[in-house]
Design an enzyme around this catalytic site. Structure first.
Site, PDB file in Angstrom:
ATOM      1  N   GLY A 102       0.851  -1.187   0.000  1.00  0.00           N
ATOM      2  CA  GLY A 102       0.000   0.000   0.000  1.00  0.00           C
ATOM      3  C   GLY A 102       0.884   1.233   0.000  1.00  0.00           C
TER       4      GLY A 102
ATOM      5  N   GLU B 177     -14.271  17.439   4.807  1.00  0.00           N
ATOM      6  CA  GLU B 177     -14.861  16.256   5.445  1.00  0.00           C
ATOM      7  C   GLU B 177     -15.094  16.552   6.919  1.00  0.00           C
ATOM      8  OE1 GLU B 177     -12.745  12.589   4.508  1.00  0.00           O
ATOM      9  OE2 GLU B 177     -12.175  13.395   2.588  1.00  0.00           O
TER      10      GLU B 177
ATOM     11  N   ARG C 193     -16.258  11.798  13.195  1.00  0.00           N
ATOM     12  CA  ARG C 193     -16.797  10.536  12.704  1.00  0.00           C
ATOM     13  C   ARG C 193     -17.393   9.645  13.801  1.00  0.00           C
ATOM     14  NH1 ARG C 193     -12.762   7.889   8.432  1.00  0.00           N
ATOM     15  NH2 ARG C 193     -13.403   9.594   7.086  1.00  0.00           N
TER      16      ARG C 193
ATOM     17  N   HIS D  53     -13.828   0.519   9.853  1.00  0.00           N
ATOM     18  CA  HIS D  53     -13.134   1.230   8.769  1.00  0.00           C
ATOM     19  C   HIS D  53     -11.637   1.390   9.008  1.00  0.00           C
ATOM     20  CE1 HIS D  53     -12.748   4.072   5.485  1.00  0.00           C
ATOM     21  NE2 HIS D  53     -12.294   5.016   6.285  1.00  0.00           N
TER      22      HIS D  53
ATOM     23  N   HIS E 216     -16.773   3.769  10.009  1.00  0.00           N
ATOM     24  CA  HIS E 216     -17.152   4.831   9.061  1.00  0.00           C
ATOM     25  C   HIS E 216     -18.670   4.921   9.058  1.00  0.00           C
ATOM     26  CE1 HIS E 216     -17.562   7.272   5.500  1.00  0.00           C
ATOM     27  NE2 HIS E 216     -16.255   7.431   5.458  1.00  0.00           N
TER      28      HIS E 216
ATOM     29  N   ARG F 289      -9.499   9.100  14.643  1.00  0.00           N
ATOM     30  CA  ARG F 289      -8.743   9.728  13.543  1.00  0.00           C
ATOM     31  C   ARG F 289      -9.571  10.762  12.801  1.00  0.00           C
ATOM     32  NH1 ARG F 289      -8.343   8.550   7.879  1.00  0.00           N
ATOM     33  NH2 ARG F 289      -9.744   6.781   8.181  1.00  0.00           N
TER      34      ARG F 289
ATOM     35  N   GLY G 194     -11.998   9.823  -0.304  1.00  0.00           N
ATOM     36  CA  GLY G 194     -12.074  11.263  -0.011  1.00  0.00           C
ATOM     37  C   GLY G 194     -10.814  12.018  -0.386  1.00  0.00           C
TER      38      GLY G 194
ATOM     39  N   GLU H  16      -1.258   2.118   8.380  1.00  0.00           N
ATOM     40  CA  GLU H  16      -2.333   1.768   9.327  1.00  0.00           C
ATOM     41  C   GLU H  16      -1.886   0.737  10.363  1.00  0.00           C
ATOM     42  OE1 GLU H  16      -6.120   1.419   7.425  1.00  0.00           O
ATOM     43  OE2 GLU H  16      -7.072   0.615   9.236  1.00  0.00           O
TER      44      GLU H  16
ATOM     45  N   ALA I 201       2.121   2.997   2.419  1.00  0.00           N
ATOM     46  CA  ALA I 201       3.230   3.003   3.378  1.00  0.00           C
ATOM     47  C   ALA I 201       4.389   2.150   2.860  1.00  0.00           C
ATOM     48  CB  ALA I 201       2.761   2.492   4.738  1.00  0.00           C
TER      49      ALA I 201
ATOM     50  N   ASP J 154      -2.671  -8.719   9.884  1.00  0.00           N
ATOM     51  CA  ASP J 154      -1.532  -9.645   9.961  1.00  0.00           C
ATOM     52  C   ASP J 154      -0.312  -9.018  10.637  1.00  0.00           C
ATOM     53  OD1 ASP J 154      -3.287 -11.088   8.451  1.00  0.00           O
ATOM     54  OD2 ASP J 154      -1.994 -11.320   6.710  1.00  0.00           O
TER      55      ASP J 154
ATOM     56  N   LEU K   4      -3.770   8.624   5.007  1.00  0.00           N
ATOM     57  CA  LEU K   4      -2.813   8.575   3.896  1.00  0.00           C
ATOM     58  C   LEU K   4      -1.629   9.485   4.218  1.00  0.00           C
ATOM     59  CD1 LEU K   4      -5.364   8.703   0.904  1.00  0.00           C
ATOM     60  CD2 LEU K   4      -4.020   6.726   1.640  1.00  0.00           C
TER      61      LEU K   4
HETATM   62  P1  FAD Z   1      -2.772  -0.881   2.782  1.00  0.00           P
HETATM   63  O1  FAD Z   1      -2.935   0.130   1.737  1.00  0.00           O
HETATM   64  O2  FAD Z   1      -3.988  -1.552   3.278  1.00  0.00           O
HETATM   65  O3  FAD Z   1      -1.773  -1.992   2.235  1.00  0.00           O
HETATM   66  C1  FAD Z   1      -1.543  -3.170   2.968  1.00  0.00           C
HETATM   67  C2  FAD Z   1      -0.673  -4.106   2.146  1.00  0.00           C
HETATM   68  O4  FAD Z   1      -0.216  -5.149   2.981  1.00  0.00           O
HETATM   69  C3  FAD Z   1      -1.380  -4.798   0.989  1.00  0.00           C
HETATM   70  O5  FAD Z   1      -0.486  -4.821  -0.103  1.00  0.00           O
HETATM   71  C4  FAD Z   1      -1.583  -6.237   1.476  1.00  0.00           C
HETATM   72  O6  FAD Z   1      -1.579  -7.205   0.455  1.00  0.00           O
HETATM   73  C5  FAD Z   1      -0.341  -6.392   2.319  1.00  0.00           C
HETATM   74  N1  FAD Z   1      -0.416  -7.440   3.340  1.00  0.00           N
HETATM   75  C6  FAD Z   1      -1.249  -7.529   4.395  1.00  0.00           C
HETATM   76  N2  FAD Z   1      -0.961  -8.629   5.123  1.00  0.00           N
HETATM   77  C7  FAD Z   1       0.094  -9.226   4.511  1.00  0.00           C
HETATM   78  C8  FAD Z   1       0.849 -10.408   4.762  1.00  0.00           C
HETATM   79  N3  FAD Z   1       0.596 -11.205   5.809  1.00  0.00           N
HETATM   80  N4  FAD Z   1       1.848 -10.727   3.912  1.00  0.00           N
HETATM   81  C9  FAD Z   1       2.114  -9.972   2.832  1.00  0.00           C
HETATM   82  N5  FAD Z   1       1.432  -8.826   2.545  1.00  0.00           N
HETATM   83  C10 FAD Z   1       0.443  -8.468   3.376  1.00  0.00           C
HETATM   84  N6  FAD Z   1      -7.637   7.385   4.348  1.00  0.00           N
HETATM   85  C11 FAD Z   1      -7.431   8.660   3.996  1.00  0.00           C
HETATM   86  O7  FAD Z   1      -6.520   9.316   4.503  1.00  0.00           O
HETATM   87  N7  FAD Z   1      -8.238   9.238   3.055  1.00  0.00           N
HETATM   88  C12 FAD Z   1      -9.260   8.581   2.448  1.00  0.00           C
HETATM   89  O8  FAD Z   1      -9.944   9.119   1.595  1.00  0.00           O
HETATM   90  C13 FAD Z   1      -9.494   7.232   2.834  1.00  0.00           C
HETATM   91  N8  FAD Z   1     -10.520   6.528   2.281  1.00  0.00           N
HETATM   92  C14 FAD Z   1     -10.639   5.202   2.574  1.00  0.00           C
HETATM   93  C15 FAD Z   1     -11.628   4.454   1.917  1.00  0.00           C
HETATM   94  C16 FAD Z   1     -11.709   3.106   2.137  1.00  0.00           C
HETATM   95  C17 FAD Z   1     -12.773   2.296   1.436  1.00  0.00           C
HETATM   96  C18 FAD Z   1     -10.821   2.474   3.050  1.00  0.00           C
HETATM   97  C19 FAD Z   1     -10.894   1.009   3.295  1.00  0.00           C
HETATM   98  C20 FAD Z   1      -9.872   3.228   3.726  1.00  0.00           C
HETATM   99  C21 FAD Z   1      -9.775   4.585   3.494  1.00  0.00           C
HETATM  100  N9  FAD Z   1      -8.808   5.353   4.132  1.00  0.00           N
HETATM  101  C22 FAD Z   1      -8.629   6.661   3.780  1.00  0.00           C
HETATM  102  C23 FAD Z   1      -7.813   4.728   5.005  1.00  0.00           C
HETATM  103  C24 FAD Z   1      -6.534   4.499   4.197  1.00  0.00           C
HETATM  104  O9  FAD Z   1      -6.867   4.148   2.878  1.00  0.00           O
HETATM  105  C25 FAD Z   1      -5.672   3.406   4.776  1.00  0.00           C
HETATM  106  O10 FAD Z   1      -5.503   3.605   6.154  1.00  0.00           O
HETATM  107  C26 FAD Z   1      -4.288   3.419   4.112  1.00  0.00           C
HETATM  108  O11 FAD Z   1      -4.434   3.328   2.722  1.00  0.00           O
HETATM  109  C27 FAD Z   1      -3.454   2.284   4.637  1.00  0.00           C
HETATM  110  O12 FAD Z   1      -2.296   2.197   3.870  1.00  0.00           O
HETATM  111  P2  FAD Z   1      -1.228   1.085   4.243  1.00  0.00           P
HETATM  112  O13 FAD Z   1      -0.121   1.233   3.268  1.00  0.00           O
HETATM  113  O14 FAD Z   1      -0.912   1.179   5.673  1.00  0.00           O
HETATM  114  O15 FAD Z   1      -1.993  -0.295   4.042  1.00  0.00           O
HETATM  115  C1  SIN Z   2     -13.914   8.877   3.078  1.00  0.00           C
HETATM  116  O1  SIN Z   2     -13.691   9.197   1.924  1.00  0.00           O
HETATM  117  O2  SIN Z   2     -14.985   9.106   3.658  1.00  0.00           O
HETATM  118  C2  SIN Z   2     -12.855   8.157   3.854  1.00  0.00           C
HETATM  119  C3  SIN Z   2     -11.899   9.150   4.367  1.00  0.00           C
HETATM  120  C4  SIN Z   2     -11.041   8.562   5.437  1.00  0.00           C
HETATM  121  O3  SIN Z   2     -11.245   7.458   5.897  1.00  0.00           O
HETATM  122  O4  SIN Z   2     -10.126   9.285   5.845  1.00  0.00           O
END
Ligand code: FAD
Ligand code: SIN
Length: 532
Positions: free
Chosen positions: A14, A115, A282, A343, A236, A378, A48, A367, A16, A215, A384
């Site tokens: 993702g 928002e 929220r 969420h 959410h 939050r 968003g 996350e 991060a 995980d 993000l």
């Molecule tokens: P993720 O993007 O979830 O990536 C996790 C990665 O880890 C994936 O590649 C997955 O395959 C991998 N993984 C997991 N477990 C394992 C394992 N055991 N072995 C190998 N790989 C693994 N936040 C905002 O700031 N603004 C927004 O508008 C917003 N909208 C959102 C809308 C939705 C529908 C959702 C679900 C969340 C939203 N959020 C938003 C929250 C935000 O998207 C997430 O918190 C953020 O993207 C998390 O990023 P990350 O890189 O930590 O994890």
């Molecule tokens: C949304 O677009 O409502 C999600 C935004 C967030 O989780 O930060």
């Protein structure tokens, strides 16, 4: 047995994981594991946008204050300040990598969304599919970098640690199931970055994609890392209520553009709960909806934007408009049925300002990490941003400190204890369903002592059953995820039972008041140590 050696083992693709990978790629070999295809992540579904001070009408102080207000007294102010002040530079780097955020046609300024909890417009976005645009840009960059190897369908099972006592313990790499071949591989790395995203799948109803099974948090806990504030799970307020569309979010930005929450009889109820009505933080909006549904016996409430012109809706929310139409809902003419759903996890693997966990050679971001930014709730679109800022900080730490460390000791190869093939997969699917239902019914938006006690009993029993199963049979991705899901459920329940007050996202009917005198503190869990 063969050991796969790399300099940086990044678990998660993702925002991060990929931003960190791009930044450390000049230092050595980077291996990025993703348990599905590289695009499957919460990042991909973010709607968003990303909050960042970007306009003369905004200020750092205002963004800081909004974050602190949402966090209900538990944000670490110095970390919030760092997030907000470093945010614009990191967002500019995303833009330089090719991320296209929406701009005004005249003047070319960025269009800023609003928002809940934000006192001004400050959300950069790409329509209502911001995450997909960000991921497109960073993934393209990662794919073209010769030092980065992306490994799809590789699911990390457990971190490998040295035998040291917990204070000096080092993470040496990870055991990983390669789903392409069915074999378990041993990875050794100078530094392991945990970026596995959230825990939404612990609950029956969630906005999260299937990969969000906690995980990273579960693996870190088992390895001995400190875990913080797991009681603060964000629900959410507005996920679509529709039998064919589980997990589909209706962005909060829609309320930012004037959408109104109504009961089925048409009554707009939010003004009864908060002076900011639809734009209240929220936790308050989700609890208000839950309260209305329970009081009136409804399965959902309505989100109504039909008073806005159709062109306006299509321009601002193209993805949502199209998806709803596919499902037979024209939101320019009728309200959208919505319910709250799990969420975001405000707790996680305890991280310092350099992205370091409490174990040596284990960094974390996104996350999965707890940095102290979000407190008890939050602020929308800060997630993000947090991932970006702390992935960068962890990369700086890698360059300044971790690269100078000697090679880690060699990990022991995976021990194929459970060699039998299970003939009772139904046990896994049944327990999976039972745990998620238990968490939804008993550890959701409103909690109580008796609900938490019952949930703890159920989850402890499930843990015992699955422990037995885990050691007897060959690992599968379902079993790995279920084991983690149960671990995370246990961490949430224990943290929630410990906190005897209501604050932010943790609301319990037995202690409905916030109690700053005793509980203005974080909840820390560590294996084999008392909860503190
Ligand atoms: P993720 O993007 O979830 O990536 C996790 C990665 O880890 C994936 O590649 C997955 O395959 C991998 N993984 C997991 N477990 C394992 C394992 N055991 N072995 C190998 N790989 C693994 N936040 C905002 O700031 N603004 C927004 O508008 C917003 N909208 C959102 C809308 C939705 C529908 C959702 C679900 C969340 C939203 N959020 C938003 C929250 C935000 O998207 C997430 O918190 C953020 O993207 C998390 O990023 P990350 O890189 O930590 O994890
Ligand atoms: C949304 O677009 O409502 C999600 C935004 C967030 O989780 O930060």
């Amino acid at each position: 047995m063969h050991i796969n050696r790399t300099d940086f083992l990044v678990i998660g693709s993702g925002i991060a994981g990929l931003v960190y990978a791009l930044k450390v790629a000049s230092l050595g070999k980077v291996t990025v594991l993703c348990k599905s295809i590289p695009t499957e992540s919460s990042t991909r579904y973010a709607q968003g946008g990303i909050a960042s001070v970007n306009s003369p009408l905004d200020s750092f102080q205002s963004h800081i204050q909004d974050t602190l207000d949402a966090g209900a007294g538990l944000c670490h102010e110095e970390v919030v300040e760092l997030l907000v002040k470093e945010g614009p530079i990191r967002v500019q780097e995303l833009i330089d990598l090719g991320t296209n955020f929406d701009k005004e046609e005249i003047g070319g300024d960025y269009k800023l969304g609003r928002e809940g909890g934000h006192s001004v417009r400050r959300i950069l976005h790409a329509g209502d599919a911001t995450g997909a645009e960000i991921q497109r840009a960073i993934l393209a960059e990662a794919n073209s970098n010769p030092n980065i190897e992306l490994m799809a369908n590789h699911i990390a099972i457990d971190l490998i640690t040295s035998k040291h006592a917990i204070e000096n313990r080092e993470v040496l790499g990870a055991y990983v199931l390669d789903e392409n071949s069915g074999s378990v591989k041993t990875f050794s790395a100078k530094c392991t970055m945990l970026a596995t995203g959230g825990v939404g799948k612990v609950y029956l109803y969630t906005s999260n994609p299937v990969v969000a099974t906690g995980d990273g948090i579960a693996m870190a806990y088992r390895a001995g890392a400190q875990i913080a504030n797991m009681e603060f799970i964000q629900f959410h307020p507005t996920c679509l209520y529709h039998p064919q569309a589980h997990s589909f979010l209706i962005t909060e930005a829609m309320r930012g553009e004037g959408a109104v929450l109504k009961r089925r009889d048409g009554y707009a109820f939010m003004k009864e709960y908060h002076q900011k009505a639809e734009l209240a933080p929220r936790d308050i909006v989700a609890r208000a909806i839950d309260d209305q549904m329970k009081r009136f016996g409804d399965d959902f409430v309505h989100l109504d934007i039909s008073h806005k012109p159709r062109d306006f809706i299509v321009e601002h929310f193209p993805t949502i408009f199209a998806r709803l139409l596919e499902l037979g809902i024209d939101c320019s003419k009728e309200p959208i049925p919505v319910v709250p759903a799990a969420h975001y996890c405000c707790g996680g693997v305890l991280s310092d300002q350099r992205g370091r966990s409490s174990l040596h050679r284990l960094s974390t971001a996104g996350e999965t990490a707890w940095t102290g930014v979000h407190g008890a709730n939050r602020l929308a679109s800060n997630s993000l941003l947090e991932a970006l800022v702390f992935a960068h900080r962890a990369a700086v730490d890698a360059e300044e400190n971790i690269m100078n460390l000697p090679e880690p000791e060699s990990p022991e190869p995976w021990d194929n204890l459970g060699t039998g093939q299970s003939t009772e997969e139904v046990l896994v699917s049944h327990t999976w369903d039972e745990v998620r239902r238990t968490m939804w019914n008993l550890v959701g938006i409103v909690r109580s002592n008796s609900r938490l006690t019952l949930a703890q009993r159920r989850v402890t029993r499930a843990a015992e059953e699955i422990r037995d199963y885990y050691w007897r049979f060959r690992v599968t991705s379902d079993l790995i995820e279920l084991r983690n899901l149960i671990q995370v459920a246990d961490l949430i329940i224990r943290s929630a039972s410990f906190r005897k007050e209501s604050r932010g996202l943790h609301y319990t009917a037995d202690y409905p008041q916030r109690d700053d005198e005793h509980w203005k503190r974080d909840t820390i869990l560590q294996k084999d140590r008392p909860l503190s």
